[in-house]
Design a protein around this motif. Sequence first.
Motif: not given
Length: 170
Positions: A20, A22, A63, A65, A67, A73-75, A90
């Motif tokens: 995934d 970001e 991991e 997601r 927001q 969006f960070r992971v 999310i």
Amino acid sequence: MATATVTSLEEYLTTVYRPDREYLDGLIVERNLGERDHSTLQMEVVYLLGHLRKTLGIHVFPEQRVQVTPSRFRVPDICVTVGPKPVEQIFTRPPFLCVEVLSPDDRAGEVQERIEDYLAFGVRYVWVINPRSRRAYIHTAEGSREAKDGVLRTDDPDIAIPLAEIFAEL
């Protein structure tokens, strides 16, 4: 972070990335991961936090997601929520804890930006773990400090994870 590509939010949300990625204000950004030390530490932290799941009423998500703003969006490597298990796919509400395991290609400025995103979003604790130096840091809205006593901690709920247990498998 290796590459960045301009794309729409809609495209980001409807595309599957492996691993995934970001999304930061229109840029899709690769995450640094995939090395043994990173994977081992991530697994150990998930394992140790997972054992506290029922007694502390926490939920552990590798991991996931998150927001952090309408266009970011960070992971995180790991995030922890408190209370009822989130139902959203999310996360749009701040997790209690985000954990980042550093990779050799991580840059200090990018890691600091990630920490600031989490804290500004309302994450109470951010742990940053460095497998190379075997050091770890605790970041909160009140400040940052190294876990010099060898324990990563949170309050309410009280989580205490000894660094020796995290680093034992390296």
